[in-house]
Design an enzyme around this catalytic site. Structure first.
Site, mmCIF file in Angstrom:
data_model
loop_
_atom_site.group_PDB
_atom_site.id
_atom_site.type_symbol
_atom_site.label_atom_id
_atom_site.label_comp_id
_atom_site.label_asym_id
_atom_site.label_seq_id
_atom_site.Cartn_x
_atom_site.Cartn_y
_atom_site.Cartn_z
ATOM 1 N N SER A 128 -10.044 6.039 11.184
ATOM 2 C CA SER A 128 -8.570 5.094 11.775
ATOM 3 C C SER A 128 -9.187 4.151 13.083
ATOM 4 O O SER A 128 -9.181 3.335 13.421
ATOM 5 C CB SER A 128 -8.050 6.190 12.705
ATOM 6 O OG SER A 128 -6.995 7.167 11.102
ATOM 7 N N GLN B 105 23.502 20.668 -2.707
ATOM 8 C CA GLN B 105 22.227 19.748 -3.702
ATOM 9 C C GLN B 105 22.652 18.145 -3.562
ATOM 10 O O GLN B 105 21.439 17.325 -2.786
ATOM 11 C CB GLN B 105 23.218 20.133 -5.287
ATOM 12 C CG GLN B 105 22.010 18.644 -6.056
ATOM 13 C CD GLN B 105 21.223 19.652 -6.077
ATOM 14 O OE1 GLN B 105 20.391 20.636 -5.972
ATOM 15 N NE2 GLN B 105 20.078 19.166 -6.864
ATOM 16 N N GLU C 238 -4.560 2.608 4.634
ATOM 17 C CA GLU C 238 -3.834 1.291 5.478
ATOM 18 C C GLU C 238 -2.798 1.818 7.075
ATOM 19 O O GLU C 238 -2.281 1.422 7.160
ATOM 20 C CB GLU C 238 -2.690 0.549 4.250
ATOM 21 C CG GLU C 238 -2.883 0.138 3.039
ATOM 22 C CD GLU C 238 -3.930 -1.736 3.736
ATOM 23 O OE1 GLU C 238 -3.294 -1.841 4.638
ATOM 24 O OE2 GLU C 238 -4.821 -1.441 2.241
HETATM 25 C C1 LIG Z 1 -7.938 6.989 -1.980
HETATM 26 C C2 LIG Z 1 -8.557 6.227 -1.157
HETATM 27 C C3 LIG Z 1 -8.589 5.088 -0.658
HETATM 28 C C4 LIG Z 1 -9.233 4.722 -0.149
HETATM 29 N N1 LIG Z 1 -9.055 3.316 0.172
HETATM 30 C C5 LIG Z 1 -10.246 1.992 1.302
HETATM 31 C C6 LIG Z 1 -10.594 1.093 0.275
HETATM 32 O O1 LIG Z 1 -9.998 0.571 -0.770
HETATM 33 N N2 LIG Z 1 -11.239 0.564 1.679
HETATM 34 C C7 LIG Z 1 -11.558 1.167 2.758
HETATM 35 O O2 LIG Z 1 -11.731 0.046 3.427
HETATM 36 N N3 LIG Z 1 -11.059 2.051 2.991
HETATM 37 C C8 LIG Z 1 -10.748 2.965 2.068
HETATM 38 N N4 LIG Z 1 -9.896 4.122 2.610
HETATM 39 C C9 LIG Z 1 -9.995 4.754 3.354
HETATM 40 C C10 LIG Z 1 -8.539 5.204 4.032
HETATM 41 O O3 LIG Z 1 -8.269 3.922 4.686
HETATM 42 C C11 LIG Z 1 -9.110 5.831 5.515
HETATM 43 O O4 LIG Z 1 -9.254 7.437 4.674
HETATM 44 C C12 LIG Z 1 -7.995 5.975 6.670
HETATM 45 O O5 LIG Z 1 -7.858 4.846 7.031
HETATM 46 C C13 LIG Z 1 -7.894 7.122 7.723
HETATM 47 O O6 LIG Z 1 -9.161 7.418 8.481
HETATM 48 P P1 LIG Z 1 -9.983 8.854 7.961
HETATM 49 O O7 LIG Z 1 -10.010 9.242 7.097
HETATM 50 O O8 LIG Z 1 -10.810 8.821 8.963
HETATM 51 O O9 LIG Z 1 -8.770 9.632 8.879
HETATM 52 P P2 LIG Z 1 -9.288 10.399 10.531
HETATM 53 O O10 LIG Z 1 -8.818 8.682 11.163
HETATM 54 O O11 LIG Z 1 -10.545 10.874 10.853
HETATM 55 O O12 LIG Z 1 -7.655 11.211 10.214
HETATM 56 C C14 LIG Z 1 -7.685 12.407 9.815
HETATM 57 C C15 LIG Z 1 -6.511 13.291 11.052
HETATM 58 O O13 LIG Z 1 -6.552 12.552 12.436
HETATM 59 C C16 LIG Z 1 -5.382 11.902 12.945
HETATM 60 N N5 LIG Z 1 -5.785 10.967 14.612
HETATM 61 C C17 LIG Z 1 -7.107 10.379 14.039
HETATM 62 N N6 LIG Z 1 -6.986 9.625 15.438
HETATM 63 C C18 LIG Z 1 -6.124 9.963 15.446
HETATM 64 C C19 LIG Z 1 -4.810 9.523 17.434
HETATM 65 N N7 LIG Z 1 -5.622 8.691 17.743
HETATM 66 N N8 LIG Z 1 -4.095 10.167 17.351
HETATM 67 C C20 LIG Z 1 -3.505 11.434 16.560
HETATM 68 N N9 LIG Z 1 -4.116 11.853 15.736
HETATM 69 C C21 LIG Z 1 -5.141 11.102 15.310
HETATM 70 C C22 LIG Z 1 -4.599 11.444 11.870
HETATM 71 O O14 LIG Z 1 -3.638 11.330 11.869
HETATM 72 C C23 LIG Z 1 -4.718 12.344 10.573
HETATM 73 O O15 LIG Z 1 -4.286 13.349 10.600
HETATM 74 C C24 LIG Z 1 -9.296 5.152 1.301
HETATM 75 C C25 LIG Z 1 -8.844 6.542 1.215
HETATM 76 C C26 LIG Z 1 -8.662 6.926 0.210
HETATM 77 C C27 LIG Z 1 -8.332 8.511 0.434
#
Ligand SMILES: Cc1cc2nc3c(=O)[nH]c(=O)nc-3n(C[C@H](O)[C@H](O)[C@H](O)COP(=O)(O)OP(=O)(O)OC[C@H]3O[C@@H](n4cnc5c(N)ncnc54)[C@H](O)[C@@H]3O)c2cc1C
Length: 694
Positions: A192, A384, A475
């Site tokens: 993120s 339902q 996204e």
């Molecule tokens: C199947 C799949 C395909 C993907 N494809 C791509 C791709 O092609 N290219 C690419 O670049 N990325 C890709 N991604 C990555 C995806 O974009 C990231 O997983 C996503 O942006 C979330 O980041 P993270 O996994 O680090 O989650 P984190 O940011 O670590 O979030 C984990 C949890 O913490 C919470 N959290 C984080 N920050 C905050 C905040 N400020 N306030 C409150 N809660 C917070 C979130 O709500 C979440 O519940 C893919 C991921 C998957 C699983």
């Protein structure tokens, strides 16, 4: 005998809780003299009476024409192509590696054989592009995502962040799939928080190249679609480092995007310095090959910097029209909202499929009934209806809201108007998070609404649920995105108090701040007539009032807590409040668009049906948050009761036209039912209906 189970003749309700003892005695006596119909019989009569009650005349074809608009043809082409190619349909049992190959085969066939060439629409006609992606994702969600990675993410980054030289060099190869590519933003340690990524791109003036480096394990690009097996190039997001003559030696210019080849175009071998690993088997979307990328001083030409918002000249001088790192970063991310728009739009497509399957099944499935009477359809049970009718109403509401989003996005692509860019950014963040969270929850509800048969893989809920689940995270994580909406609203709120103007999308807040935040009117708070409750003005006022109150109270709380906790701490202290604010705002925007869409519908019967559905959407949401309205006496107790009663009644009315409403989505059979094994969908359907009675 308990009074709670005595049928009451003086109330429209089954139970008479508020009856006076004398009245009750008289009624009991009259029951002895004139025994009522037995309970089940009464219930049956009620159902029959309701079923017979003026059912609306809805023409599903006309409604469908309005819903699907001018891109129906291209969607039909996608559906017909896959229907004509059973060999390309995804079987229920398939191994990950086979699935990935099948998914690529499906994509190649769609582009090269069926002749669907979507890339030019990414910029020229986004509405057409999103219609294609919705149809493709309905056929198979892995295919939809692989398609999106190629054209929205990898292709979109080249078109939107690059300049003419990039377009000239890469357009054809991306379009015809010769240049299969990736979008490499996320890292192992940062998803993120994109500004926290650590991959670096250092300019080497001696060779006129950038050197791409993964400085530590946490900076490995992770989850990258198309990377594990098929991708040849990647847009890699990295911090641009320019050599300086001071003691630091380099200057960090912020996150930029670079085209980095990862596999040889001819041999498909991994290129020197690039290390690729497989992210493995996932919960869903196993047709997409997500991988990890590490770069060990990989050299790329200077021209590979996607230089629309910032450029480096031969001598290492940096130029940009945007003055700060933050502005450049915002502009870069602003250009990437297309992926988010596509997800919101496709998520509604998934909701349409799930609602169609669950409602068609519920109309035909029969369980229980009055004694010696035929069993009744499970959709005749109020519970339902309660599960599925507000969901159907939301599906319609989201449809119009995402169509509106796509229109705004298309306008933005044409005009590049700064205000519109900000608007679309907030709207896409809000709708993507709201819609995908709603769809994810609804998939479980639909599965459960179909009982045990909902658990049969043939009915798609399992794959839809697993494949769609991640829409809530990629996204932009939904919780993070909603905060952007709340942040934007607060910015608008502050501007108002500094005398600035409100942006277009949020314009209702300007009015509402003056109108709605005064004391609720004690007279209108008691109005409970159906005409009043179904008046769009009442509904919109109620939604806007709630949002305005939440906004005002959030602003007050933030100001208070900032003094002691600082702005970050105060934000966190008010986080749940802010998320509710963002959701409330998005619900308001959705309702506004629904009301507008009804006005534009040319067919009177369709308009009447949509109005009914819209009223259910609005009143159901007001009732869901009735505590908020009651707390401040925005609605008096009698009005709250009337809202509840009317929402139930509308739910029942919508049930009566539910078949036509889902028919209007016009989804082909092979989309609403998965093929069993290698059978064609027709055969699978015929076989399955013997058991379930679809
Ligand atoms: C199947 C799949 C395909 C993907 N494809 C791509 C791709 O092609 N290219 C690419 O670049 N990325 C890709 N991604 C990555 C995806 O974009 C990231 O997983 C996503 O942006 C979330 O980041 P993270 O996994 O680090 O989650 P984190 O940011 O670590 O979030 C984990 C949890 O913490 C919470 N959290 C984080 N920050 C905050 C905040 N400020 N306030 C409150 N809660 C917070 C979130 O709500 C979440 O519940 C893919 C991921 C998957 C699983």
């Amino acid at each position: 005998m308990s009074s709670a189970i005595i049928p009451s003749s003086n109330s429209g309700n089954e139970y008479a809780d508020d009856e006076q003892p004398t009245t009750r005695r008289i009624r009991l006596l009259s029951i002895h003299l004139n025994p009522p119909l037995d309970h089940h019989h009464r219930h049956q009569l009620q159902l029959e009476a309701c079923s017979a009650r003026a059912k609306m005349d809805v023409n599903a074809d006309k409604l469908s024409t309005y819903l699907r608009g001018k891109h129906r043809d291209i969607q039909e082409r996608v559906f017909e192509y896959f229907n004509s190619r059973p060999d390309l349909q995804t079987p229920i049992e398939i191994l990950k590696d086979d699935y990935r190959e099948l998914c690529l085969k499906q994509l190649v066939a769609l582009i090269r054989e069926a002749g669907i060439r979507p890339f030019r629409y990414v910029v020229e006609d986004p509405a057409k592009y999103f219609a294609i992606i919705e149809a493709v994702g309905s056929v198979d969600m892995s295919l939809g995502i692989k398609f999106g990675v190629q054209y929205s993410l990898w292709g979109g980054s080249v078109l939107n962040l690059g300049t003419k030289k990039h377009r000239d060099k890469y357009f054809e190869g991306i379009d015809n799939l010769e240049y299969l590519g990736c979008f490499a933003m996320t890292e192992l340690h940062h998803g993120s928080n994109v500004q926290g990524i650590q991959t670096i791109a250092t300019f080497d003036p001696l060779t006129d190249e950038f050197v791409i480096t993964t400085p530590n394990d946490g900076a490995i690009k992770w989850w990258i679609g198309n990377a594990a097996v098929h991708g040849k190039l990647a847009t890699v997001f990295a911090k641009l480092m320019l050599p300086t003559h001071d003691k630091n030696g380099v200057s960090d210019m912020g996150v930029h995007a670079f085209i980095v080849p990862i596999r040889d175009l001819k041999t498909h071998k991994t290129l020197p310095g690039v290390e690729i690993n497989d992210c493995g088997h996932k919960v869903g979307l196993n047709g997409v090959d997500n991988g990890a990328l590490r770069f060990r001083d990989v050299r790329i030409p200077r021209d590979n910097l996607l230089n629309r918002f910032g450029d480096v000249s031969r001598d290492g001088t940096y130029t940009s029209n945007l003055p700060t790192i933050n502005k450049r970063f915002a502009a870069t991310l602003g250009e990437l909202v297309g992926g988010r728009v596509g997800l919101a739009y496709s998520s509604v497509g998934v909701l349409k499929i799930a609602a169609t399957i669950a409602i068609r099944y519920s109309l035909l499935r029969q369980q229980f009934g009055p004694p010696k009477q035929p069993e009744i359809s499970i959709l005749d049970y109020q519970s339902q209806q309660h599960k599925l009718m507000p969901m159907l109403a939301s599906t319609y509401a989201f449809h119009f809201a995402t169509v509106h989003l796509v229109e705004k996005y298309s306008q933005m692509k044409k005009t590049h108007d700064e205000q519109l860019v900000a608007d679309v950014h907030a709207l896409s963040a809000g709708l993507k998070s709201y819609v995908t969270s709603y769809t994810a929850k609804s998939l479980s509800i639909c599965r459960e609404a179909c009982g045990g048969h909902g658990y049969a893989a043939v009915n798609r809920f399992g794959s839809l649920r697993n494949d769609h689940d991640i829409f809530q995270t990629f996204e932009g994580d939904n919780t993070v995105l909603l905060q952007q909406v709340a942040g934007d609203l607060l910015k608008q709120y502050q501007e108002k108090f500094r005398g600035g103007t409100f942006a277009v999308t949020w314009s209702y807040l300007r009015e509402s701040m003056n109108t709605y935040l005064s004391q609720p009117n004690p007279v209108t708070a008691r109005w409970e007539g159906e005409d009043h409750l179904r008046d769009p003005k009442f509904q919109l006022d109620a939604f806007r009032y709630r949002t305005s109150r939440l906004l005002q109270s959030a602003a007050v709380r933030l100001r208070k807590h900032t003094k002691t906790l600082g702005s970050f701490g105060a934000w966190n202290r008010c986080l749940n409040h802010l998320l509710t604010l963002a959701e409330s705002h998005i619900e308001t925007v959705i309702l506004e668009n629904f009301i507008e869409a009804i006005k534009s519908c040319p067919d009177a019967n369709s308009r009447a049906a949509l109005k009914l559905v819209c009223d259910l959407y609005a009143l159901n949401l007001i009732w869901s948050d009735i505590g908020t309205y009651r707390n401040v006496d925005y609605v008096a107790p009698n009005k709250a009761k009337a809202i509840h009663k009317l929402a139930d009644y509308l739910s029942f009315q919508v049930k009566n036209i539910a078949k036509e409403l889902v028919d209007a989505f016009d989804l082909p059979d092979h989309v609403t039912r998965a093929p069993i094994g290698k059978q064609s969908p027709g055969e699978a359907y015929a076989e399955y209906t013997q058991y379930v009675g679809f």
